[in-house]
Design a protein around this motif. Sequence first.
Motif, PDB file in Angstrom:
ATOM      1  N   ALA A  14      50.294  37.891 -38.798  1.00  0.00           N
ATOM      2  CA  ALA A  14      51.312  36.912 -39.181  1.00  0.00           C
ATOM      3  C   ALA A  14      50.755  35.511 -38.943  1.00  0.00           C
ATOM      4  O   ALA A  14      50.408  35.159 -37.825  1.00  0.00           O
ATOM      5  CB  ALA A  14      52.585  37.130 -38.367  1.00  0.00           C
ATOM      6  N   ILE A  15      50.638  34.751 -40.016  1.00  0.00           N
ATOM      7  CA  ILE A  15      49.957  33.455 -39.961  1.00  0.00           C
ATOM      8  C   ILE A  15      50.952  32.323 -40.144  1.00  0.00           C
ATOM      9  O   ILE A  15      51.740  32.312 -41.096  1.00  0.00           O
ATOM     10  CB  ILE A  15      48.883  33.374 -41.064  1.00  0.00           C
ATOM     11  CG1 ILE A  15      47.847  34.482 -40.856  1.00  0.00           C
ATOM     12  CG2 ILE A  15      48.226  31.990 -41.081  1.00  0.00           C
ATOM     13  CD1 ILE A  15      46.819  34.572 -41.972  1.00  0.00           C
ATOM     14  N   SER A  16      50.952  31.366 -39.218  1.00  0.00           N
ATOM     15  CA  SER A  16      51.758  30.145 -39.366  1.00  0.00           C
ATOM     16  C   SER A  16      51.043  29.026 -38.620  1.00  0.00           C
ATOM     17  O   SER A  16      50.095  29.280 -37.881  1.00  0.00           O
ATOM     18  CB  SER A  16      53.166  30.343 -38.799  1.00  0.00           C
ATOM     19  OG  SER A  16      53.153  30.126 -37.407  1.00  0.00           O
ATOM     20  N   PRO A  17      51.488  27.781 -38.783  1.00  0.00           N
ATOM     21  CA  PRO A  17      50.841  26.695 -38.035  1.00  0.00           C
ATOM     22  C   PRO A  17      51.199  26.700 -36.557  1.00  0.00           C
ATOM     23  O   PRO A  17      50.640  25.937 -35.787  1.00  0.00           O
ATOM     24  CB  PRO A  17      51.386  25.421 -38.714  1.00  0.00           C
ATOM     25  CG  PRO A  17      52.135  25.871 -39.919  1.00  0.00           C
ATOM     26  CD  PRO A  17      52.498  27.291 -39.727  1.00  0.00           C
ATOM     27  N   ASP A  18      52.143  27.538 -36.121  1.00  0.00           N
ATOM     28  CA  ASP A  18      52.563  27.568 -34.716  1.00  0.00           C
ATOM     29  C   ASP A  18      51.530  28.252 -33.834  1.00  0.00           C
ATOM     30  O   ASP A  18      50.676  28.975 -34.314  1.00  0.00           O
ATOM     31  CB  ASP A  18      53.892  28.323 -34.580  1.00  0.00           C
ATOM     32  CG  ASP A  18      55.047  27.519 -35.133  1.00  0.00           C
ATOM     33  OD1 ASP A  18      54.846  26.337 -35.446  1.00  0.00           O
ATOM     34  OD2 ASP A  18      56.150  28.099 -35.245  1.00  0.00           O
ATOM     35  N   SER A  19      51.676  28.044 -32.504  1.00  0.00           N
ATOM     36  CA  SER A  19      50.760  28.722 -31.591  1.00  0.00           C
ATOM     37  C   SER A  19      51.277  30.110 -31.225  1.00  0.00           C
ATOM     38  O   SER A  19      50.523  30.961 -30.774  1.00  0.00           O
ATOM     39  CB  SER A  19      50.544  27.891 -30.328  1.00  0.00           C
ATOM     40  OG  SER A  19      51.769  27.718 -29.650  1.00  0.00           O
ATOM     41  N   ASN A  20      52.598  30.353 -31.407  1.00  0.00           N
ATOM     42  CA  ASN A  20      53.122  31.720 -31.450  1.00  0.00           C
ATOM     43  C   ASN A  20      53.138  32.509 -30.156  1.00  0.00           C
ATOM     44  O   ASN A  20      53.282  33.719 -30.200  1.00  0.00           O
ATOM     45  CB  ASN A  20      52.328  32.569 -32.459  1.00  0.00           C
ATOM     46  CG  ASN A  20      52.357  31.999 -33.834  1.00  0.00           C
ATOM     47  OD1 ASN A  20      53.405  31.627 -34.312  1.00  0.00           O
ATOM     48  ND2 ASN A  20      51.209  31.899 -34.453  1.00  0.00           N
ATOM     49  N   GLU A  21      53.021  31.865 -28.987  1.00  0.00           N
ATOM     50  CA  GLU A  21      53.017  32.681 -27.759  1.00  0.00           C
ATOM     51  C   GLU A  21      54.293  33.498 -27.634  1.00  0.00           C
ATOM     52  O   GLU A  21      54.267  34.665 -27.275  1.00  0.00           O
ATOM     53  CB  GLU A  21      52.875  31.793 -26.508  1.00  0.00           C
ATOM     54  CG  GLU A  21      51.438  31.410 -26.194  1.00  0.00           C
ATOM     55  CD  GLU A  21      51.204  29.929 -26.373  1.00  0.00           C
ATOM     56  OE1 GLU A  21      52.134  29.245 -26.854  1.00  0.00           O
ATOM     57  OE2 GLU A  21      50.100  29.469 -26.046  1.00  0.00           O
ATOM     58  N   SER A  23      56.399  34.471 -30.034  1.00  0.00           N
ATOM     59  CA  SER A  23      56.482  35.521 -31.049  1.00  0.00           C
ATOM     60  C   SER A  23      55.664  36.731 -30.623  1.00  0.00           C
ATOM     61  O   SER A  23      56.087  37.875 -30.796  1.00  0.00           O
ATOM     62  CB  SER A  23      55.957  34.995 -32.377  1.00  0.00           C
ATOM     63  OG  SER A  23      56.622  33.820 -32.731  1.00  0.00           O
ATOM     64  N   GLN A  24      54.483  36.474 -30.043  1.00  0.00           N
ATOM     65  CA  GLN A  24      53.616  37.574 -29.630  1.00  0.00           C
ATOM     66  C   GLN A  24      54.273  38.377 -28.510  1.00  0.00           C
ATOM     67  O   GLN A  24      54.224  39.604 -28.507  1.00  0.00           O
ATOM     68  CB  GLN A  24      52.263  37.031 -29.163  1.00  0.00           C
ATOM     69  CG  GLN A  24      51.203  38.105 -28.982  1.00  0.00           C
ATOM     70  CD  GLN A  24      50.838  38.784 -30.307  1.00  0.00           C
ATOM     71  OE1 GLN A  24      50.472  38.136 -31.258  1.00  0.00           O
ATOM     72  NE2 GLN A  24      50.963  40.104 -30.362  1.00  0.00           N
ATOM     73  N   ARG A  35      49.996  40.776 -34.897  1.00  0.00           N
ATOM     74  CA  ARG A  35      49.202  39.754 -34.206  1.00  0.00           C
ATOM     75  C   ARG A  35      49.518  38.448 -34.869  1.00  0.00           C
ATOM     76  O   ARG A  35      49.385  38.311 -36.088  1.00  0.00           O
ATOM     77  CB  ARG A  35      47.712  40.074 -34.261  1.00  0.00           C
ATOM     78  CG  ARG A  35      47.334  40.997 -33.110  1.00  0.00           C
ATOM     79  CD  ARG A  35      45.926  41.385 -33.193  1.00  0.00           C
ATOM     80  NE  ARG A  35      45.094  40.588 -32.292  1.00  0.00           N
ATOM     81  CZ  ARG A  35      43.814  40.840 -32.116  1.00  0.00           C
ATOM     82  NH1 ARG A  35      43.242  41.813 -32.771  1.00  0.00           N
ATOM     83  NH2 ARG A  35      43.106  40.100 -31.283  1.00  0.00           N
ATOM     84  N   PHE A  36      49.948  37.488 -34.075  1.00  0.00           N
ATOM     85  CA  PHE A  36      50.323  36.183 -34.596  1.00  0.00           C
ATOM     86  C   PHE A  36      49.106  35.274 -34.530  1.00  0.00           C
ATOM     87  O   PHE A  36      48.523  35.085 -33.462  1.00  0.00           O
ATOM     88  CB  PHE A  36      51.491  35.612 -33.794  1.00  0.00           C
ATOM     89  CG  PHE A  36      52.771  36.337 -34.077  1.00  0.00           C
ATOM     90  CD1 PHE A  36      53.601  35.914 -35.101  1.00  0.00           C
ATOM     91  CD2 PHE A  36      53.132  37.450 -33.334  1.00  0.00           C
ATOM     92  CE1 PHE A  36      54.777  36.590 -35.382  1.00  0.00           C
ATOM     93  CE2 PHE A  36      54.304  38.134 -33.611  1.00  0.00           C
ATOM     94  CZ  PHE A  36      55.131  37.696 -34.634  1.00  0.00           C
ATOM     95  N   LEU A  37      48.713  34.752 -35.661  1.00  0.00           N
ATOM     96  CA  LEU A  37      47.520  33.915 -35.737  1.00  0.00           C
ATOM     97  C   LEU A  37      47.922  32.473 -36.027  1.00  0.00           C
ATOM     98  O   LEU A  37      48.798  32.215 -36.854  1.00  0.00           O
ATOM     99  CB  LEU A  37      46.578  34.431 -36.834  1.00  0.00           C
ATOM    100  CG  LEU A  37      46.227  35.926 -36.749  1.00  0.00           C
ATOM    101  CD1 LEU A  37      45.254  36.299 -37.858  1.00  0.00           C
ATOM    102  CD2 LEU A  37      45.643  36.266 -35.383  1.00  0.00           C
ATOM    103  N   ALA A  38      47.277  31.555 -35.331  1.00  0.00           N
ATOM    104  CA  ALA A  38      47.626  30.136 -35.466  1.00  0.00           C
ATOM    105  C   ALA A  38      46.708  29.458 -36.471  1.00  0.00           C
ATOM    106  O   ALA A  38      45.504  29.332 -36.245  1.00  0.00           O
ATOM    107  CB  ALA A  38      47.524  29.454 -34.099  1.00  0.00           C
ATOM    108  N   ASP A  39      47.279  29.030 -37.569  1.00  0.00           N
ATOM    109  CA  ASP A  39      46.526  28.285 -38.589  1.00  0.00           C
ATOM    110  C   ASP A  39      46.901  26.808 -38.419  1.00  0.00           C
ATOM    111  O   ASP A  39      47.579  26.223 -39.256  1.00  0.00           O
ATOM    112  CB  ASP A  39      46.899  28.804 -39.981  1.00  0.00           C
ATOM    113  CG  ASP A  39      46.000  28.235 -41.077  1.00  0.00           C
ATOM    114  OD1 ASP A  39      44.911  27.710 -40.741  1.00  0.00           O
ATOM    115  OD2 ASP A  39      46.391  28.308 -42.254  1.00  0.00           O
TER     116      ASP A  39
ATOM    117  N   PRO B 103      42.528  32.088 -34.462  1.00  0.00           N
ATOM    118  CA  PRO B 103      42.836  32.501 -33.083  1.00  0.00           C
ATOM    119  C   PRO B 103      44.203  33.172 -32.997  1.00  0.00           C
ATOM    120  O   PRO B 103      45.139  32.748 -33.669  1.00  0.00           O
ATOM    121  CB  PRO B 103      42.827  31.169 -32.317  1.00  0.00           C
ATOM    122  CG  PRO B 103      43.161  30.138 -33.339  1.00  0.00           C
ATOM    123  CD  PRO B 103      42.611  30.639 -34.650  1.00  0.00           C
ATOM    124  N   VAL B 124      50.923  38.229 -43.449  1.00  0.00           N
ATOM    125  CA  VAL B 124      52.195  37.553 -43.708  1.00  0.00           C
ATOM    126  C   VAL B 124      52.031  36.062 -43.410  1.00  0.00           C
ATOM    127  O   VAL B 124      51.706  35.686 -42.284  1.00  0.00           O
ATOM    128  CB  VAL B 124      53.321  38.132 -42.814  1.00  0.00           C
ATOM    129  CG1 VAL B 124      54.641  37.413 -43.087  1.00  0.00           C
ATOM    130  CG2 VAL B 124      53.467  39.623 -43.029  1.00  0.00           C
TER     131      VAL B 124
END
Lengths: 102, 130
Positions: A14-21, A23-24, A35-39, B103, B124
């Motif tokens: 799951a890709i977004s500009p957030d750092s996502n801690e 969400s993970q 897996r939340f990935l930070a773009d 990352p 996604v």
Amino acid sequence: MLTELGDEGVQILAISPDSNERSQELAERLRARYRFLADRDLAVTKRYGLLHPRGGEKGQDVPVPATVVLDRDGIVRWLTVADNYQVRPDPADVARVVRAIK
Amino acid sequence: MSKYGPALVSVALSLGAIVGYFSLLRVPLIRNHPLLYIVAFALAAAIAAVAALRAPRWPSLTALAISLALLILGSYFNFVMAKIPQSLIAARVGQPAPDFTLPDAKGAPVTLASFRGRSPVVVVFYRGYW
């Protein structure tokens, strides 16, 4: 989608500009294979042609919501791109595509 | 029906649409048909308008004002704000997806190509900032 694809033996990125801690943490509590990935700079979003300039609530650039399903060989088997951000793909549809690949 | 009946029905319909939209966002059927709340607002406006035309009293006029305001706001949100300009996604069915390394939440790099031969992948893209 978090739980419906949990046991399908599929990796969800799951890709977004957030750092996502947070969400993970949520995904791990639900035992979902997310897996939340930070773009951060939206470089991957742009490479995928999914930049929505100034589309965010605060006028910031955001990704166009999209879902891409890849098979084991990395070939795209199914994809959907939103034209209204209230609408998201039905998790059952995605699960059906993934099941058809396996 | 009592003289307040149509106005009450109209307001209840509008409120029901709002509550339904926010509490049922997790239900894909509701979530993926955002037009439903606009139809509900329009129906509420029509009921109030008919009642107001028959007898222009304050309950039906108030209900008409409320439902018309919601209809305009809801339409603006659905047809203008939530609309996304057409994008040309760079991935094509039947072709390899563009590779990337990003990352994860703990800072560990994840490369799309590393899943090749291991498992299907669902990528996604989402807006974040929610």
